[in-house]
Design an enzyme around this catalytic site. Structure first.
Site, short mmCIF file in Angstrom:
data_model
loop_
_atom_site.label_atom_id
_atom_site.label_comp_id
_atom_site.label_asym_id
_atom_site.label_seq_id
_atom_site.Cartn_x
_atom_site.Cartn_y
_atom_site.Cartn_z
N CYS A 62 33.51 -25.03 6.18
CA CYS A 62 33.81 -24.30 7.42
C CYS A 62 35.27 -24.13 7.80
O CYS A 62 35.76 -23.01 7.93
CB CYS A 62 33.10 -24.98 8.59
SG CYS A 62 31.37 -25.34 8.30
N HIS A 80 36.87 -25.06 15.28
CA HIS A 80 37.09 -25.80 14.02
C HIS A 80 38.38 -25.42 13.31
O HIS A 80 38.47 -25.50 12.08
CB HIS A 80 35.89 -25.59 13.08
CG HIS A 80 35.60 -26.82 12.26
ND1 HIS A 80 34.78 -26.82 11.16
CD2 HIS A 80 36.05 -28.09 12.37
CE1 HIS A 80 34.73 -28.03 10.64
NE2 HIS A 80 35.49 -28.82 11.38
N LYS A 110 26.79 -24.93 -0.09
CA LYS A 110 28.04 -25.18 0.63
C LYS A 110 28.86 -26.28 -0.05
O LYS A 110 28.30 -27.30 -0.43
CB LYS A 110 27.65 -25.64 2.04
CG LYS A 110 28.77 -26.15 2.90
CD LYS A 110 28.23 -26.66 4.23
CE LYS A 110 29.37 -27.07 5.15
NZ LYS A 110 28.92 -27.53 6.46
#
Ligand SMILES: *[C@@H]1O[C@H](CO)[C@@H](O)[C@H](O)[C@H]1NC(C)=O
Ligand SMILES: *[C@@H]1O[C@H](CO)[C@@H](O)[C@H](O)[C@H]1NC(C)=O
Length: 554
Positions: free
Chosen positions: A73, A131, A291
């Protein structure tokens, strides 16, 4: 002479701003979190129903070979918003939790998309997960956004803002601007509400808008609304699929609002995921891995671009694309003149590669990129990554031999053909090595560096209970083991409780003092209750705080 050129520059800038305000399209970038490559109807899912996202895709361009800049992310978003490969700017890791350090996150020296859009006359709003750093300098409002509603860290529990807990850091809250809010119902729906609120605001202001809608779903934990759960979906996928339903509802409501407001044709919408699906139930098929991986399942993402009335609907785009193309694409949409463009960008404007309504072919032909690459050095300087060129994909490990795949015949990267095609393998390896030579070691690590600040907070006379109207005094002794002066900042607020409907916002006017040694404050509370008193100390790079809870009685 100097003055004349400044005036001239200002005049040019004003003319540029004034001239083409009306015909600048609005832009909405919807970035969802850890969505599996297969996990939408339009991507071929068996159990996800996403009619409104599917329609969004079919109303515009479906990119089949779009890549996120990173396989997880934080760095992926650093790439998207700076327009530069994350490893080239040292942003290779997620910002560690519980961490305030102004070197952690998207490095502050790089310009961001919303900063460019603001300069081009746009109102800019960020809704959802951030983030990109927790320090005040990294806050969305300090990185180009006029408005922010969301949270700063990497994940959320979907249901409500945290209960006040002195062990948790400040970013564990939902913020509107810099202020905490605590009446979250289901965060995906709250984000949709906030997005629509900002669109309405921009419309009232008669400004083009750039909205970054950063939905946290379907990132873990898999928390869904019972009303979204479909009993025909298998139990191990039910909550995950329900979370995507809430995203689909968001897209439906936003497009419905745009239509009602007459903004459909003047709004470009992009929809994508920040990286591949996670291990908690996402499906990346037919791609390999998840991921965090260098295989396609970590990096290749669903991606749609819709601009009704301008871009021909029903297009499928198979050329290479990366989220690093978003910045240069938006620069052109916003009409940024050549000499004001961000010189650091590595992507291309994608719009000329798409067919416009009424055109038989796109303006631009040929490849978008000679290759797409990913990777870079770890803190020890050892590199790994991947490179994709046409049908070929090389995966470069830190110790094992590199691998080669032919994605045209083997999209699932099942058969390593490096031994059969040594020349091809070597060429890709050389290309990647050359590309990687400009990447740098991370400027921050996955784990926190030790905070050099020390702080002690005490209540004068040790009394933790006082009466309304009676002053109560606090003393703080702070220092940095590196010897710098620290700034003190005091605040007091009511502890947040889970069952409290609304966070009662009682921040005091902060009292600030700069000192090497100590600071004190005396507070008089007008009404009874429990209060937190917090002292923060801060240097240029570090922040530390201590809390004490007191009781005020009548
Ligand atoms: C979140 O949504 C609920 C339900 O619509 C609403 O009551 C609440 O005020 C919203 N919270 C915020 C902070 O907007
Ligand atoms: C990151 O950690 C490594 C040790 O693994 C250390 O050598 C390096 O200096 C650290 N980098 C930063 C920016 O703190």
């Amino acid at each position: 002479m100097r003055l004349i050129s400044i005036w001239l520059g200002l005049w040019v800038a004003l003319v540029w701003l004034g001239e083409c305000q009306q015909d600048k399209p609005n832009v909405i970038v919807i970035l969802v979190d850890d969505l599996g490559y297969n996990d939408l109807g339009v991507q071929g899912s068996d159990d996800v129903k996403s009619p409104h996202i599917d329609k969004l895709a079919r109303d515009g361009v479906i990119l089949t070979d779009g890549y996120a800049p990173h396989s997880f992310c934080g760095p992926s978003r650093s790439g998207l918003f700076s327009g530069i490969w994350p490893f080239r700017i040292g942003a290779a890791f997620n910002a560690p939790k519980d961490y305030w350090d102004n070197r952690v996150g998207l490095p502050l020296e790089y310009k961001t998309i919303p900063e460019t859009m603001q300069e081009a006359g746009y109102k800019t709003y960020c809704v959802g997960k951030w983030h990109l750093g927790h320090s005040p300098g990294h806050h969305p409002k300090n990185r180009g956004y006029n408005g922010f509603f969301g949270f700063l860290k990497g994940s959320w529990n979907y249901l409500r803002s945290q209960e006040y807990d002195p062990e948790l850091d400040d970013y564990d809250y939902i913020y509107r601007g810099f202020d905490r809010v605590n009446d979250i119902e289901y965060i995906t729906d709250n984000f949709t509400d906030a997005a629509i609120g900002y669109i309405a605001k921009a419309k009232r202001l008669e400004k083009p808008f750039f909205l970054y809608l950063s939905y946290n779903a379907p990132h873990a934990p898999l928390i869904s609304l019972p009303s979204d759960r479909d009993p025909t979906v298998s139990p191990d996928r039910r909550s995950y699929v329900a979370m995507i339903k809430s995203l689909d509802r968001g897209v439906e409501r936003i497009r419905g609002y745009l239509e009602k407001a007459g903004l459909t044709e003047n709004t470009v919408i992009m929809f994508s995921s920040d990286n591949g699906g996670h291990k908690h139930g996402a499906i990346n098929e037919p791609l390999r891995d998840i991921k965090g991986s260098y295989y396609e399942g970590g990096l290749r993402v669903p991606w749609y671009i819709t601009w009704p009335g301008t871009l021909q609907s029903g297009q499928t785009f198979k050329k290479l694309a990366t989220h690093l193309d978003i910045y240069p694409t938006l620069e052109n949409l916003a009409g940024v003149p050549e000499n004001r463009k961000n010189p650091d960008l590595v992507g291309v404007d994608l719009i000329p590669f798409f067919r416009k309504v009424g055109q038989s072919a796109p303006e631009a032909s040929g490849p978008t990129h000679p290759f797409i690459a990913f990777g870079g050095p770890n803190p020890e300087g050892i590199s790994r990554g991947m490179i994709r060129q046409g049908r070929w994909k090389a995966v470069i490990h830190s110790t094992e031999e590199p691998e080669l795949y032919d994605l045209r015949s083997d999209i699932g990267e099942t058969t390593n053909i490096a031994d059969n095609r040594p020349v091809k393998m070597q060429r890709l390896l050389n290309e990647w090595t050359e590309w990687n030579s400009k990447n740098i070691r991370p400027v921050y690590n996955r784990t926190r560096a030790p905070n050099p600040l020390r702080l002690q907070l005490s209540v004068v006379g040790d009394q933790l209970v006082t009466m309304t109207g009676m002053p109560i005094s606090f003393e703080a002794i702070g220092s940095s083991i590196q010897g710098e002066a620290v700034t003190y900042f005091w605040e007091t607020f009511i502890p947040v409780r889970v069952d409290e409907a609304i966070f009662r916002d009682v921040w005091t006017d902060g009292v600030t003092s700069t000192s090497r040694t100590a600071s004190s404050i005396s507070i008089t509370y007008p009404s009874p209750g429990d209060y937190i008193v917090r002292v923060n100390i801060q240097t240029e790079r570090w922040l530390l705080w201590e809390d004490v809870q007191i009781q005020v009685v009548l």
